[in-house]
Design a protein around this motif. Structure first.
Motif, mmCIF file in Angstrom:
data_model
loop_
_atom_site.group_PDB
_atom_site.id
_atom_site.type_symbol
_atom_site.label_atom_id
_atom_site.label_comp_id
_atom_site.label_asym_id
_atom_site.label_seq_id
_atom_site.Cartn_x
_atom_site.Cartn_y
_atom_site.Cartn_z
ATOM 1 N N ASN A 153 0.828 -1.210 0.000
ATOM 2 C CA ASN A 153 0.000 0.000 0.000
ATOM 3 C C ASN A 153 0.861 1.260 0.000
ATOM 4 O O ASN A 153 0.549 2.236 -0.697
ATOM 5 N N ASP A 154 1.957 1.248 0.772
ATOM 6 C CA ASP A 154 2.812 2.433 0.865
ATOM 7 C C ASP A 154 3.588 2.664 -0.428
ATOM 8 O O ASP A 154 3.843 3.815 -0.806
ATOM 9 N N ARG A 155 3.972 1.587 -1.112
ATOM 10 C CA ARG A 155 4.769 1.731 -2.334
ATOM 11 C C ARG A 155 3.957 2.275 -3.500
ATOM 12 O O ARG A 155 4.534 2.714 -4.498
ATOM 13 N N LYS A 156 2.629 2.231 -3.396
ATOM 14 C CA LYS A 156 1.813 2.834 -4.433
ATOM 15 C C LYS A 156 2.001 4.344 -4.463
ATOM 16 O O LYS A 156 1.893 4.979 -5.519
ATOM 17 N N LYS A 157 2.311 4.939 -3.317
ATOM 18 C CA LYS A 157 2.533 6.378 -3.227
ATOM 19 C C LYS A 157 4.023 6.724 -3.178
ATOM 20 O O LYS A 157 4.424 7.777 -3.679
ATOM 21 N N CYS A 158 4.815 5.842 -2.554
ATOM 22 C CA CYS A 158 6.256 6.095 -2.423
ATOM 23 C C CYS A 158 7.019 4.857 -2.880
ATOM 24 O O CYS A 158 7.363 3.998 -2.042
ATOM 25 N N PRO A 159 7.259 4.711 -4.177
ATOM 26 C CA PRO A 159 7.981 3.528 -4.672
ATOM 27 C C PRO A 159 9.381 3.430 -4.068
ATOM 28 O O PRO A 159 10.038 4.439 -3.803
ATOM 29 N N GLY A 160 9.819 2.213 -3.859
ATOM 30 C CA GLY A 160 11.172 2.002 -3.350
ATOM 31 C C GLY A 160 11.280 1.923 -1.841
ATOM 32 O O GLY A 160 12.387 1.756 -1.321
ATOM 33 N N LYS A 189 11.457 0.508 1.829
ATOM 34 C CA LYS A 189 11.899 -0.772 2.355
ATOM 35 C C LYS A 189 11.205 -1.139 3.656
ATOM 36 O O LYS A 189 11.163 -2.313 4.030
ATOM 37 N N VAL A 190 10.703 -0.137 4.382
ATOM 38 C CA VAL A 190 9.963 -0.385 5.623
ATOM 39 C C VAL A 190 8.642 0.372 5.550
ATOM 40 O O VAL A 190 8.531 1.369 4.831
ATOM 41 N N PRO A 191 7.609 -0.075 6.268
ATOM 42 C CA PRO A 191 6.328 0.631 6.237
ATOM 43 C C PRO A 191 6.456 2.067 6.713
ATOM 44 O O PRO A 191 7.305 2.391 7.554
ATOM 45 N N VAL A 192 5.606 2.939 6.186
ATOM 46 C CA VAL A 192 5.650 4.362 6.549
ATOM 47 C C VAL A 192 5.409 4.549 8.034
ATOM 48 O O VAL A 192 6.079 5.360 8.684
ATOM 49 N N ILE A 193 4.454 3.826 8.610
ATOM 50 C CA ILE A 193 4.139 3.971 10.027
ATOM 51 C C ILE A 193 5.362 3.650 10.885
ATOM 52 O O ILE A 193 5.674 4.350 11.850
ATOM 53 N N PHE A 194 6.099 2.604 10.516
ATOM 54 C CA PHE A 194 7.296 2.223 11.272
ATOM 55 C C PHE A 194 8.365 3.298 11.144
ATOM 56 O O PHE A 194 9.016 3.672 12.132
#
Length: 603
Positions: free
Chosen positions: A295-302, A304-309
């Motif tokens: 889900n996060d890579r759809k907005k921020c490709p590349g 390596k860790v989830p945005v929340i983390f």
């Protein structure tokens, strides 16, 4: 009187008959339950054996596998056949043992194996190694650029007792360092080079003396105490330097090597059937790492860790590193519930300015605890606990390294980010009062799920101390956990080489020179000259003469420009998929190991 007795006897017979029928039914039910329990145990054992073979890249051997109908019974797919030909003698013995266990378990479930063990390790596998290019044992210096020269390990490696010079450390242990808040290993007495990373000998062969009740050289040099181990050189290969295909194949070899290594040390790692994954109802907590990353890579490709983390770590780094009791002091329970509810409801519009560092610490631990699949995964948690039974800190670090290489990419990268942050916390221990042991003790219960046995109080204490010890080792030696040892890289190259040869993809070196001969284009091999390609640069390609001192950064310097970012040199093809080279890597060594590769410069 006789009439009354006769009536009582007739009345008792039906009652006695009913009781006998009842007990016969009870016995039959008990026997049936025992049979069902044995069958369930056999099925559980079968699933565990099938999981082991699948993780070893040998899923084609499983009954009902998709490859079973596509191949003849004695023919393995090229990657699997190449894998079997790459194994050392002890690794081969481990695979044979697991296959025997699988065959025995199949008999208990009244099923037939796909093929016999002796057919799996048939003599035709030897042809994969013998027909693949091998480096001659007596090769002259004038011949060092031969296109068929390939550095590989022998299939049956015998190095039970190598010379002392091969294992001695290059430097003497220095005196204990002065206490400093700027180093994460301030409690270590001294640091030693982890020279086992650059050996061609697998860990399982190095500890062969343990099987005979002896002691290996690493154990002799391990005098106990708080010792940290560092990379012996800068030119090392890490997991993120390799292509995804190479990492997958590396995992097959690493999985077999870890089992062989633990067996050689006499450590049993009994896997348990993983619990059912629980999924959270929200968008953040209780959601698998892979789902969050997708889900996060759809907005921020590349990513390596989830945005929340990443956000939680940023809050802690900005305002919590110097706070006393960071990670140990908990925030308000009501505030944590509110923040969690808001993050689950709308993570994109969440206001991070209201999160204090104590709240971020609580949310970080909560996020790790509520992962449906633990950060260290269900499959590997029992093996992590088994590492506590390994003798010597050197072998414990080696086992943790193999385990880290086996983790799925999302879990491995998240664990890497977490350990890097924990090292930062320890580096500020004079201000935050969180020593290495304190941080390890606080984080261990979040990484290791409860494992209940007999005495609850005693077990809780043992698990707390054991888990803290493992976290302490991972924080201290985190730079080693993601490093690929030389012997694994050599086995990976040999596996790729054998697989390419089996599929007819082997090719000679690409280092060609063109000259005119009576208006005809003639190509001939040029010794020590490589052609570097840079498709994103103004200089599309360049021929470079190698020498003994030339490094990767010397090559990338030719392609620098003002508006370009950091350029890296990649080794592509040949006996490797793709490998990003360290700037200090000596190119002549790479050329000798993989003369058929292409050279590519890109960000």
């Amino acid at each position: 009187m006789s009439s009354s007795s006769t009536d009582q006897t007739l009345a008792a017979d039906p009652q006695r008959s009913a009781m006998e029928t009842y007990w016969r039914e009870v016995e039959s039910m008990e026997e049936k339950e025992e049979e069902e329990e044995e069958e369930r145990k056999s099925m559980d054992e079968l699933e565990l054996e099938e999981a082991w073979l699948t993780e070893a890249g040998l899923s084609y051997l499983l009954v009902g596998s998709s490859s079973e109908e596509a191949l003849p019974p004695v023919q393995a797919p090229p990657p699997a056949q190449a894998l079997l030909a790459t194994l050392t003698r002890q690794q081969t013995h481990t695979v044979k043992t697991r296959l025997h266990n699988y065959k025995h378990t199949l008999k208990n479930t009244h099923r037939q194996p796909v093929m016999h063990v002796k057919d799996i390790f048939a003599a035709d596998l030897e042809s994969v190694v013998s027909s693949a290019p091998q480096s001659p044992s007596s090769q002259s210096s004038a011949n060092c650029y031969d296109k068929n020269t390939t550095k590989t390990i022998r299939r049956h490696t015998k190095s039970a007792h190598p010379g002392l010079s091969a294992f001695c450390y290059d430097v003497k242990p220095s005196s204990p360092p002065a206490s400093s808040a700027k180093t994460a290993t301030a409690q270590a007495e001294w640091s030693r080079p982890a020279d086992w990373l650059v050996r061609d000998c697998p860990y399982s062969d190095g500890v062969a003396e343990h099987k005979r009740g002896g002691t290996c050289w690493d154990c002799l040099l391990d005098h106990g105490g708080d010792v940290s181990y560092a990379c012996p050189c800068q030119d090392v290969t890490r997991t993120d330097d390799l292509s995804s295909g190479d990492v997958k194949r590396l995992g097959f070899i690493c999985h077999i090597e870890l089992s062989t290594f633990l067996l050689a040390l006499g450590v049993q790692s009994k896997r348990t059937r993983p619990a059912r994954n629980r999924s959270g109802d929200g968008a953040t907590f209780g959601v698998p790492l892979n789902t969050l990353l997708e889900n996060d890579r759809k907005k921020c490709p590349g990513l390596k860790v989830p945005v929340i983390f990443h956000k939680l770590l940023c809050v802690l780094q900005q305002s919590g590193l110097q706070t006393e009791g960071i990670l140990r002091v908990s925030g308000s329970v009501a505030q944590l519930k509110y923040l969690r509810r808001e993050l689950d409801r709308c993570p994109e519009g969440f206001d991070w300015s209201i999160v204090r560092h104590v709240d971020a610490a609580g949310l970080l631990k909560l996020f790790i605890r509520e992962l449906p699949t633990p950060l260290l995964t269900h499959a590997h948690l029992p093996t992590y606990r088994a590492v506590l039974g390994v003798s010597g800190s050197v072998h414990q670090v080696q086992a943790l390294q193999l385990l880290s290489l086996l983790l799925p990419e999302a879990h491995r990268e998240t664990l890497r980010a977490l350990l890097a942050f924990l090292r930062q916390v320890v580096s500020h221990q004079e201000l935050n009062r969180m020593s290495l042991w304190n941080v390890s003790t606080v984080m261990a219960p979040n990484l290791f799920a409860p494992h209940r046995r007999g005495n609850k109080q005693r077990d809780d204490l043992e698990e707390a101390v054991g888990g803290a010890h493992l976290v302490r080792l991972m924080i201290t030696h985190q730079d080693l956990l993601w490093t690929v040892p030389n012997f694994l890289l050599s086995q990976l190259r040999q596996m790729n080489q054998a697989s390419n040869h089996k599929m007819g993809l082997s090719r000679p070196g690409r280092l060609l020179r063109t000259r005119n001969d009576k208006n005809k284009q003639v190509t001939e091999l040029c010794e020590g000259i490589i052609k570097v390609h840079a498709p994103l640069h103004a200089k599309v390609s360049m021929a470079i003469q190698l020498d003994r001192q030339m490094t990767a950064k010397d090559v990338t310097a030719h392609f620098k420009c003002d508006n370009s970012g950091v350029q890296r040199l990649f080794e592509v093809g040949g006996n490797i998929g793709e490998r990003r080279l360290h700037p200090d890597c000596l190119l002549l060594d790479v050329y000798r190991v993989n003369p058929g590769c292409d050279w590519l410069v890109k960000p």
